[in-house]
Design an enzyme around this catalytic site. Structure first.
Site, PDB file in Angstrom:
ATOM      1  N   HIS A  57       0.757  -1.186   0.170  1.00 41.68           N
ATOM      2  CA  HIS A  57       0.119   0.061  -0.061  1.00 41.68           C
ATOM      3  C   HIS A  57       0.950   1.251   0.048  1.00 41.68           C
ATOM      4  O   HIS A  57       1.285   1.662   0.928  1.00 41.68           O
ATOM      5  CB  HIS A  57      -0.964   0.014   1.257  1.00 41.68           C
ATOM      6  CG  HIS A  57      -1.938   1.068   1.305  1.00 41.68           C
ATOM      7  ND1 HIS A  57      -3.098   0.987   0.916  1.00 41.68           N
ATOM      8  CD2 HIS A  57      -1.792   2.672   1.220  1.00 41.68           C
ATOM      9  CE1 HIS A  57      -3.655   1.867   0.818  1.00 41.68           C
ATOM     10  NE2 HIS A  57      -2.913   2.962   1.034  1.00 41.68           N
ATOM     11  N   HIS A  59       1.593   5.400  -2.068  1.00 38.17           N
ATOM     12  CA  HIS A  59       1.004   6.526  -3.048  1.00 38.17           C
ATOM     13  C   HIS A  59       2.135   7.031  -3.642  1.00 38.17           C
ATOM     14  O   HIS A  59       2.608   8.010  -3.306  1.00 38.17           O
ATOM     15  CB  HIS A  59       0.418   7.584  -2.479  1.00 38.17           C
ATOM     16  CG  HIS A  59      -0.885   7.027  -1.525  1.00 38.17           C
ATOM     17  ND1 HIS A  59      -2.322   6.955  -2.379  1.00 38.17           N
ATOM     18  CD2 HIS A  59      -1.322   6.472  -0.503  1.00 38.17           C
ATOM     19  CE1 HIS A  59      -3.324   6.604  -1.699  1.00 38.17           C
ATOM     20  NE2 HIS A  59      -2.481   5.982  -0.523  1.00 38.17           N
ATOM     21  N   GLN A 152      -9.747   9.581  -5.450  1.00 39.26           N
ATOM     22  CA  GLN A 152      -9.245   9.949  -4.233  1.00 39.26           C
ATOM     23  C   GLN A 152     -10.455  10.994  -3.873  1.00 39.26           C
ATOM     24  O   GLN A 152     -11.016  11.057  -2.578  1.00 39.26           O
ATOM     25  CB  GLN A 152      -8.056  11.102  -4.339  1.00 39.26           C
ATOM     26  CG  GLN A 152      -7.813  12.087  -3.165  1.00 39.26           C
ATOM     27  CD  GLN A 152      -7.315  11.209  -2.104  1.00 39.26           C
ATOM     28  OE1 GLN A 152      -6.078  10.859  -1.891  1.00 39.26           O
ATOM     29  NE2 GLN A 152      -7.975  11.175  -1.014  1.00 39.26           N
ATOM     30  N   HIS A 210      -9.495   2.089  -0.189  1.00 42.15           N
ATOM     31  CA  HIS A 210      -9.274   2.464   1.098  1.00 42.15           C
ATOM     32  C   HIS A 210     -10.625   2.420   1.759  1.00 42.15           C
ATOM     33  O   HIS A 210     -11.648   2.724   1.385  1.00 42.15           O
ATOM     34  CB  HIS A 210      -9.039   4.056   0.838  1.00 42.15           C
ATOM     35  CG  HIS A 210      -7.432   4.392   0.299  1.00 42.15           C
ATOM     36  ND1 HIS A 210      -7.249   3.926  -0.744  1.00 42.15           N
ATOM     37  CD2 HIS A 210      -6.672   4.888   1.167  1.00 42.15           C
ATOM     38  CE1 HIS A 210      -5.923   4.263  -1.080  1.00 42.15           C
ATOM     39  NE2 HIS A 210      -5.508   4.981   0.218  1.00 42.15           N
ATOM     40  N   GLU A 213     -11.162   4.282   6.435  1.00 44.11           N
ATOM     41  CA  GLU A 213      -9.905   5.059   7.189  1.00 44.11           C
ATOM     42  C   GLU A 213     -10.376   6.401   7.979  1.00 44.11           C
ATOM     43  O   GLU A 213     -10.429   7.319   7.655  1.00 44.11           O
ATOM     44  CB  GLU A 213      -9.041   5.594   6.182  1.00 44.11           C
ATOM     45  CG  GLU A 213      -7.594   6.045   6.670  1.00 44.11           C
ATOM     46  CD  GLU A 213      -6.742   6.648   5.592  1.00 44.11           C
ATOM     47  OE1 GLU A 213      -7.058   6.835   4.256  1.00 44.11           O
ATOM     48  OE2 GLU A 213      -5.668   7.156   5.960  1.00 44.11           O
ATOM     49  N   ASP A 309       2.222   3.487   2.940  1.00 43.72           N
ATOM     50  CA  ASP A 309       1.563   4.292   2.578  1.00 43.72           C
ATOM     51  C   ASP A 309       2.043   5.616   1.782  1.00 43.72           C
ATOM     52  O   ASP A 309       1.684   5.970   1.086  1.00 43.72           O
ATOM     53  CB  ASP A 309       0.398   4.499   3.878  1.00 43.72           C
ATOM     54  CG  ASP A 309      -0.740   5.221   3.318  1.00 43.72           C
ATOM     55  OD1 ASP A 309      -1.340   5.421   2.479  1.00 43.72           O
ATOM     56  OD2 ASP A 309      -1.721   5.506   4.309  1.00 43.72           O
TER      57      ASP A 309
HETATM   58 ZN   LIG Z   1      -3.571   5.055   1.121  1.00 45.26          ZN
END
Ligand SMILES: [Zn+2]
Length: 424
Positions: A57, A59, A152, A210, A213, A309
């Site tokens: 995971h 970005h 996102q 996701h 979260e 992450d």
């Molecule tokens: Zn993430």
């Protein structure tokens, strides 16, 4: 004649004095005390040889952008998302590619040879998608980069997101992403899970959302994700990332949820460094840790990986691609301090993460790719304790990174001259 022979290694499962023989980029023999002529011979001197680290995971479109255009003042997830929104129109493809390539250099140096990265598909130019597809091609000789189409701004909250997500998949992005807790209502979140899973089933894709979260115990999209997984026959192909709301859920509800997740073969990725940083921000005291229930999920038979992450981006200003640092934080936050618990944390950044990504040829068995890391540590627990130095990193039989042994020369009279931080 072998291409490579690594002798006298300890393996993560505890076997010692092991040799690995490599020909044509593949492991051809694993045996104790094996000796045979080879073009390249490495004596591991009893140190740990591990399959490469895997980050399930990440970005990569945001990495190394810390401070652009400004620093996250509150340190919260939501300011991070807002900050990313400010940065997006300013992104150039060249800069994004350069930052991602630099991060991949760090990764390889740390023995991290496979990364699943989410890529934000909400920009109508799909600039980050194009850039990361280019990066994926460029790093392919030394690193496996798997991309997730990540909406996102919300798959439904952004009215064009589903179209852009499909375009990203058609361009070569592999995995279907989502962010149900960011949709405007719980119903919309559940609907987004259903639609995205249907899309994945239709196109034969893996799913990684996701999911929840948040510290809100009523954020329960993981339930819908597991249910849809079973309904659509996607068992073993779906992952819930973060699942931090599980930390705050009612225990009775969790006792019902865990078997559903197990039956659906849903994997979970906790992101210890970032979860402990971003969650609990609305609490006074006590402040929640905000990581999902890792030991309980493992005990229920659910596959759990740890992800990094973020590294130096709008959400997290630290990090260096070191998955041992991730495992180290994970075991502290989850209080997995037994020997077995610590070994499970090592698996969470190696084997379990490889399972999430459906990596082929991963492991230290005969027939697997000859990709492995020689660590300056005697075993997995010591590797985590020391965030051990990566002495050598091989990818498919080729040495791709090397770091000299770190030994401090002590200038103290009457004491040994060298400090190595090992008990033995
Ligand atoms: Zn993430």
């Amino acid at each position: 004649m072998l291409d490579l022979l690594v002798k006298n290694a300890c393996l993560p499962d505890g076997r010692t004095g092991m040799s690995l023989a490599v020909r044509g980029g593949v492991i051809v023999e694993v045996a104790p005390g094996l000796d045979a002529p080879a073009h390249e011979v490495t004596d591991a001197q009893g140190l740990l040889l591990s399959p490469p680290f895997v980050d399930a995971h990440f970005h990569m479109d945001a990495t190394l952008s810390h401070g652009l255009p400004r620093v996250n003042q509150s340190g919260t997830l939501l300011e991070g998302i807002a900050l990313w929104g400010e940065l997006k129109p300013l992104l150039t493809q060249e800069a994004l590619i350069e930052r991602a390539l630099t991060y991949c250099d760090w990764a390889v140096a740390k023995g991290l040879l496979a990364i699943r990265s989410h890529v934000d598909i909400c920009d109508p130019r799909l600039l980050a998608v194009e850039a990361l597809l280019d990066v994926k091609r460029r790093v392919a000789p030394y690193l496996d980069l798997q991309l997730v189409a990540f909406p996102q701004d919300g798959a439904l909250r952004d009215p064009q997101a589903m179209d852009k997500l499909k375009r990203a998949l058609a361009m070569g992005v592999e995995v279907v992403g989502g962010i149900p807790h960011f949709e405007r209502t719980s119903e919309q979140g559940a609907l987004s899970v259903k639609l995205l899973c249907e899309l994945a089933a239709e196109q034969g894709r893996l799913v990684d959302m996701h999911c929840d979260e948040s510290d809100d115990p009523l954020s329960r999209h993981i339930e819908t994700l597991a249910f849809e997984t079973r309904r659509l026959g996607l068992e073993g192909r779906v992952t819930g990332s973060h699942c931090t709301s599980m930390h705050s859920m009612d225990n009775y509800y969790v006792s019902k949820l865990l078997p559903l997740m197990f039956e659906a073969g849903v994997s979970v990725i906790a992101n210890p460094l970032v979860n402990i940083t971003l969650q609990g921000r609305h609490d006074s005291y006590p402040k929640r840790r905000g990581m999902t229930r890792v030991p309980e999920l493992l005990a229920a038979g659910v596959n759990v990986a740890f992800g990094h992450d973020c590294v130096m981006d709008p959400w997290y200003s630290l990090g260096s691609g070191d998955m041992l640092e991730v495992a180290h934080m994970g075991l502290h936050v989850a209080q997995m301090t037994s020997q077995q618990g610590m070994r499970a944390c090592f698996d969470a950044v190696t084997l379990n993460a490889a399972k999430v990504m459906h990596l082929k040829g991963y492991g230290l068995e005969v027939g697997c790719d000859a990709s492995f890391v020689l660590l300056q540590a005697r075993d997995a627990v010591e590797a985590i304790r020391l965030r051990a130095n990566r002495l050598k990193v091989w990818r498919k039989g080729v040495l791709v990174a090397e770091t000299p042994e770190v030994l401090t020369q002590l200038r103290v009279e009457g004491r040994p001259g060298e400090v190595g931080f090992s008990q033995r």
